[in-house]
Design an enzyme around this catalytic site. Structure first.
Site, PDB file in Angstrom:
ATOM      1  N   ARG A   1      32.055  -9.256 -32.906  1.00  0.00           N
ATOM      2  CA  ARG A   1      32.507  -7.938 -33.212  1.00  0.00           C
ATOM      3  C   ARG A   1      33.948  -7.748 -33.396  1.00  0.00           C
ATOM      4  O   ARG A   1      34.641  -8.211 -32.451  1.00  0.00           O
ATOM      5  CB  ARG A   1      32.042  -7.212 -31.996  1.00  0.00           C
ATOM      6  CG  ARG A   1      32.596  -5.683 -31.923  1.00  0.00           C
ATOM      7  CD  ARG A   1      31.940  -4.871 -32.986  1.00  0.00           C
ATOM      8  NE  ARG A   1      32.494  -3.368 -32.789  1.00  0.00           N
ATOM      9  CZ  ARG A   1      32.087  -2.444 -33.642  1.00  0.00           C
ATOM     10  NH1 ARG A   1      31.341  -2.824 -34.886  1.00  0.00           N
ATOM     11  NH2 ARG A   1      32.366  -1.222 -33.620  1.00  0.00           N
TER      12      ARG A   1
ATOM     13  N   GLY B   1      29.317  -1.873 -26.167  1.00  0.00           N
ATOM     14  CA  GLY B   1      29.512  -0.604 -26.138  1.00  0.00           C
ATOM     15  C   GLY B   1      28.130   0.195 -26.667  1.00  0.00           C
ATOM     16  O   GLY B   1      27.154  -0.258 -26.078  1.00  0.00           O
TER      17      GLY B   1
ATOM     18  N   GLU C   1       0.691  -1.155   0.067  1.00  0.00           N
ATOM     19  CA  GLU C   1      -0.044   0.016  -0.086  1.00  0.00           C
ATOM     20  C   GLU C   1       1.017   1.474  -0.110  1.00  0.00           C
ATOM     21  O   GLU C   1       2.075   1.117   0.339  1.00  0.00           O
ATOM     22  CB  GLU C   1      -0.769   0.009   1.201  1.00  0.00           C
ATOM     23  CG  GLU C   1      -1.714  -1.093   1.571  1.00  0.00           C
ATOM     24  CD  GLU C   1      -2.658  -1.057   2.798  1.00  0.00           C
ATOM     25  OE1 GLU C   1      -2.509  -0.186   3.401  1.00  0.00           O
ATOM     26  OE2 GLU C   1      -3.338  -2.049   2.928  1.00  0.00           O
TER      27      GLU C   1
ATOM     28  N   GLN D   1      28.474  -2.943 -21.522  1.00  0.00           N
ATOM     29  CA  GLN D   1      29.686  -2.383 -21.827  1.00  0.00           C
ATOM     30  C   GLN D   1      30.300  -3.361 -22.831  1.00  0.00           C
ATOM     31  O   GLN D   1      31.002  -2.785 -23.667  1.00  0.00           O
ATOM     32  CB  GLN D   1      30.439  -2.524 -20.553  1.00  0.00           C
ATOM     33  CG  GLN D   1      31.813  -1.728 -20.467  1.00  0.00           C
ATOM     34  CD  GLN D   1      31.419  -0.254 -20.379  1.00  0.00           C
ATOM     35  OE1 GLN D   1      30.140  -0.059 -20.028  1.00  0.00           O
ATOM     36  NE2 GLN D   1      32.558   0.455 -20.777  1.00  0.00           N
TER      37      GLN D   1
ATOM     38  N   GLU E   1      17.997  -4.510   0.864  1.00  0.00           N
ATOM     39  CA  GLU E   1      18.014  -4.185   2.385  1.00  0.00           C
ATOM     40  C   GLU E   1      17.069  -5.076   2.998  1.00  0.00           C
ATOM     41  O   GLU E   1      17.643  -5.425   4.255  1.00  0.00           O
ATOM     42  CB  GLU E   1      17.573  -2.652   2.691  1.00  0.00           C
ATOM     43  CG  GLU E   1      18.700  -1.591   1.647  1.00  0.00           C
ATOM     44  CD  GLU E   1      18.426  -1.396   0.360  1.00  0.00           C
ATOM     45  OE1 GLU E   1      17.434  -1.963  -0.180  1.00  0.00           O
ATOM     46  OE2 GLU E   1      19.347  -0.798  -0.354  1.00  0.00           O
TER      47      GLU E   1
ATOM     48  N   GLU F   1       9.155  -7.998  -3.967  1.00  0.00           N
ATOM     49  CA  GLU F   1       9.145  -9.183  -2.948  1.00  0.00           C
ATOM     50  C   GLU F   1      10.316  -8.944  -1.953  1.00  0.00           C
ATOM     51  O   GLU F   1      10.814  -9.869  -1.328  1.00  0.00           O
ATOM     52  CB  GLU F   1       9.477 -10.328  -3.531  1.00  0.00           C
ATOM     53  CG  GLU F   1       8.205 -10.495  -4.656  1.00  0.00           C
ATOM     54  CD  GLU F   1       7.777 -11.744  -5.045  1.00  0.00           C
ATOM     55  OE1 GLU F   1       8.078 -12.713  -4.240  1.00  0.00           O
ATOM     56  OE2 GLU F   1       7.258 -11.727  -6.132  1.00  0.00           O
TER      57      GLU F   1
ATOM     58  N   GLY G   1       1.317   3.252   2.156  1.00  0.00           N
ATOM     59  CA  GLY G   1       2.089   3.552   3.519  1.00  0.00           C
ATOM     60  C   GLY G   1       2.746   2.206   3.965  1.00  0.00           C
ATOM     61  O   GLY G   1       3.340   2.194   4.948  1.00  0.00           O
TER      62      GLY G   1
ATOM     63  N   THR H   1       1.484  -6.530  -9.241  1.00  0.00           N
ATOM     64  CA  THR H   1       1.880  -7.355 -10.603  1.00  0.00           C
ATOM     65  C   THR H   1       0.809  -8.109 -11.013  1.00  0.00           C
ATOM     66  O   THR H   1       0.230  -8.789 -10.034  1.00  0.00           O
ATOM     67  CB  THR H   1       3.194  -8.162 -10.195  1.00  0.00           C
ATOM     68  OG1 THR H   1       4.440  -7.585  -9.878  1.00  0.00           O
ATOM     69  CG2 THR H   1       3.463  -9.082 -11.555  1.00  0.00           C
TER      70      THR H   1
ATOM     71  N   THR I   1      13.028  -5.381  -0.766  1.00  0.00           N
ATOM     72  CA  THR I   1      14.121  -4.961  -1.470  1.00  0.00           C
ATOM     73  C   THR I   1      15.433  -5.495  -0.864  1.00  0.00           C
ATOM     74  O   THR I   1      15.477  -6.243   0.065  1.00  0.00           O
ATOM     75  CB  THR I   1      14.385  -3.329  -0.926  1.00  0.00           C
ATOM     76  OG1 THR I   1      14.581  -3.408   0.483  1.00  0.00           O
ATOM     77  CG2 THR I   1      13.220  -2.689  -1.353  1.00  0.00           C
TER      78      THR I   1
END
Ligand SMILES: Cc1cc2nc3c(=O)[nH]c(=O)nc-3n(C[C@H](O)[C@H](O)[C@H](O)COP(=O)(O)OP(=O)(O)OC[C@H]3O[C@@H](n4cnc5c(N)ncnc54)[C@H](O)[C@@H]3O)c2cc1C
Lengths: 248, 380
Positions: free
Chosen positions: B268, B339, B127, B336, B367, B363, B129, B158, B365
């Site tokens: 490449r 390129g 939600e 990278q 942290e 689901e 909050g 989702t 973070t």
């Protein structure tokens, strides 16, 4: 109708094959093996026929114990049961045809459908040899199969065009890419395939010798391709073909 | 210890990889651009059993293990992360709690249409909050005769747009805090239910992320999932399993990026050599391949523990944390390697890079994963 479909275990055709350093064979470390793609078309055609008019699809795979996994992957596409002819020998097309003929005699199917070739060796021979050994009619490179009463009408792709054959059953048909769109193995089918019957036999059990008349002496990578050239005009192209490449 | 796949798991991987390459990859870029999911994919995946991998056959599931489910999410995500999360949110966040906490009647009623892919599922927990602090719910549910009446809103859900069923967490007894939350099965055709705004996103653009609005939304009394007051426990248990799905998604995106980078590095040519001949590029590829392998082992281990009936919450948090970080690194390095060609939409790696970031957020973070992991170390 009972249909026999051979399935071959091949290295994933999308990967670049590496050779063993001594050239004795393909380096299979870390290689993912799959059902020969052409065989998936053969299985699909057989399964569709059986779904429409009843009967059963029986698979046969020849090779090491690993082939059981390939066989089960084939069973997950809708076949009913399978034969695993276990051998560690590398069999050439004629020897494979001998083994298939022996399984054919055990099963007496109404029809054999095979992939038109196996994408590892690309020999395109075993099915034709099988038909010859069993003295059965054959129709190769099918892109359309229609079954009638005791016969099949097969539309085939041949060099430079199309060809229609009517053959009496039992017969051998080989599947080309445009024959159908093989289904994906649905998860419930994968679970079911695990429980389907696989009859494991040896060459001896079948009473076949399966001696390969050819032997692989060694494998080597093709030479690296030289860089191409861009020509400015048709005249220049013709000139190079005549004077440099000497092919005209 | 067996690090390999069983023959069933290998067959599942092969079929998912083939489906991903043939049916999903060709439309992934277009779905990303239009921010619209091709719903026929859900139907096709349902027919193949992808929408109900790890549930018993009696409810219409494929009867496989959670590792097979992780493998499918991984393979789909390696070509299209949106498709991966459509399957993952549906399975882990909606089918899982109904299967684990539902009554026999609830399972018989809701699982078959969900597991066959006839209906999509979602979980409404977050939600405005209540994000990381998921217990801080404002949505309420009160019993009125034979019905629960739900009021409030959920955001960032989702599959919220197309879902036919939502598992919704709401407050039933405010004074009891997190023990006063309950879970409900809400059919999205219930009176008083409405889908609010769809988010415009950086990545996983084809997957719907929507607001769910409840205005005196009425559902039958028997749609309470689990016991009154079990809502928070159900949410946390659900997320433990869900994190395996997101770890698998992150792993898949990372593998897709690496596959693209490896192929490109061989084609490449600069300074007369393919990029793959430069050590700086080789090291990037080697590091990413190693991290991806480690992420895969963590993810499969968590799935294996869940299948074995062990407690796996810490391990699924580790898997998600590490797989998400790996995903960020692998997609960044893939660009990278490409390129400038990686920065433009001619190749899929810019999409992979945009898709990667969400795996560090939803689901829980990164942290929050660390909070979960450290709690297992320090709590007695
Ligand atoms: C695309 C998308 C799809 C989603 N799908 C769903 C879904 O299907 N169902 C659902 O219920 N939710 C869903 N979510 C919500 C998602 O789970 C939350 O966004 C997420 O949990 C973080 O909550 P928040 O956004 O409120 O961030 P906040 O909780 O506000 O966090 C902001 C930052 O603060 C950090 N932080 C917060 N608390 C702490 C702490 N105690 N210690 C250290 N750091 C902290 C966070 O890690 C983060 O970096 C989705 C979100 C997105 C963007």
């Amino acid at each position: 109708m009972k249909i026999l479909v051979p399935v071959r275990r091949v290295p994933n055709p999308d990967i670049k094959v590496r050779l063993k350093s001594d050239g004795s064979g393909v380096d299979t470390e870390g290689v993912n093996f799959l059902v020969n793609p052409f065989d998936e078309y053969a299985i699909e055609e057989a399964v569709q026929i059986v779904e429409k008019s009843g009967g059963e699809v029986v698979l046969v795979s020849i090779g090491t114990a690993d082939c059981e996994e390939t066989l089960r992957a084939g069973l997950a596409l809708g076949a009913l049961r399978g034969w695993l002819v276990e051998t560690s020998e590398v069999l050439d097309s004629a020897a494979i045809a001998d083994v298939l003929a022996a399984v054919y005699k055990e099963e007496s199917p109404d029809l054999v459908i095979t992939g038109k070739q196996s994408v590892d060796t690309d020999n395109n021979q075993a099915a034709q040899m099988l038909a010859a050994k069993l003295d059965l009619p054959q129709a190769c490179f099918a892109f359309k199969v229609e079954l009638g009463d005791g016969k099949a009408t097969v539309e085939r792709e041949i060099d430079g065009g199309l060809d229609v054959k009517e053959i009496t059953l039992p017969a051998v048909i080989t599947a080309d890419l445009r024959l159908n769109q093989p289904r994906y193995a649905a998860l419930p089918q994968i679970m079911k395939a695990k429980r389907k019957e696989v009859k494991k036999v040896s060459l001896g059990d079948l009473g076949v010798e399966a001696k390969s008349a050819t032997k692989i002496l060694g494998l080597s990578q093709p030479p690296a391709r030289a860089a191409g050239q861009i020509v400015g005009s048709v005249e220049e192209l013709v000139d190079k073909l005549v004077n440099d490449a000497k092919v005209l | 210890m067996d690090f390999g796949l069983t023959d069933i798991q290998r067959m599942v991987r092969d079929t998912a990889r083939k489906f991903a390459a043939e049916e999903v990859a060709p439309i992934a870029a277009a779905m990303d651009k239009s921010a619209k999911f091709e719903m026929s994919l859900v139907k096709k995946m349902g027919e193949l059993g992808f929408m109900g991998v790890a549930y018993p056959e009696e409810y219409g599931g494929a009867g496989m293990d959670y590792k097979c489910y992780a493998i499918i999410v991984e393979e789909l995500s390696s070509v299209c992360a949106s498709t991966g999360v459509v399957v993952s949110a549906h399975s882990s966040l909606c089918c899982d709690p109904i299967y684990k906490f539902g009554t026999e009647e609830q399972k018989k009623k809701y699982l078959p249409p969900l597991l066959s892919g006839e209906m999509l599922g979602c979980l409404g927990l977050t939600e405005p909050g209540a994000g990381s602090d998921a217990a801080n719910q404002k949505t309420t549910a009160r019993l009125d005769g034979d019905e629960w009446v739900i009021n409030g809103s959920k955001i960032f859900i989702t599959n919220g747009g197309p879902a036919g069923v939502a598992v919704v967490i709401a407050v039933t007894e405010k004074e009891k805090g997190s023990r006063g939350l309950s879970a409900f099965i809400v059919p999205t055709d219930s009176p008083g239910f409405r889908v609010g705004k769809e988010e415009h996103k950086l990545g996983i653009r084809a997957s719907s992320t929507a607001e769910l609005l409840f205005e005196d939304c009425r559902i039958p009394k028997e749609n309470l999932l689990g016991k009154d007051g079990d809502g928070f426990k159900i949410a946390l248990t659900t997320l433990d399993g869900g994190r395996i799905g997101i770890a698998a998604q992150a792993l898949g995106i990372a593998q897709g990026a690496l596959n693209a980078a490896v192929a490109y590095s061989k084609e490449r040519v600069q300074f007369g050599k393919p990029l793959a001949a430069f050590q700086a590029i080789q090291w990037k590829l080697a590091e990413c391949a190693t991290d991806i392998d480690a992420a895969r082992l963590l993810t499969y281990r968590a799935a294996w523990m869940k299948d074995a009936g062990m407690r796996f919450g810490t391990q699924s948090a580790m898997a998600k944390l590490f797989a998400a970080e790996t995903c960020m690194k692998a997609t960044r390095e893939a660009i990278q390697v490409f390129g400038g060609y990686g920065y433009v939409d001619e190749y899929p790696v810019e999409r992979f890079y945009r898709d990667a970031k969400i795996t560090e957020i939803y689901e829980g973070t990164s942290e929050v994963q660390k909070i979960v992991i450290s709690r297992s170390l320090t709590s007695d």
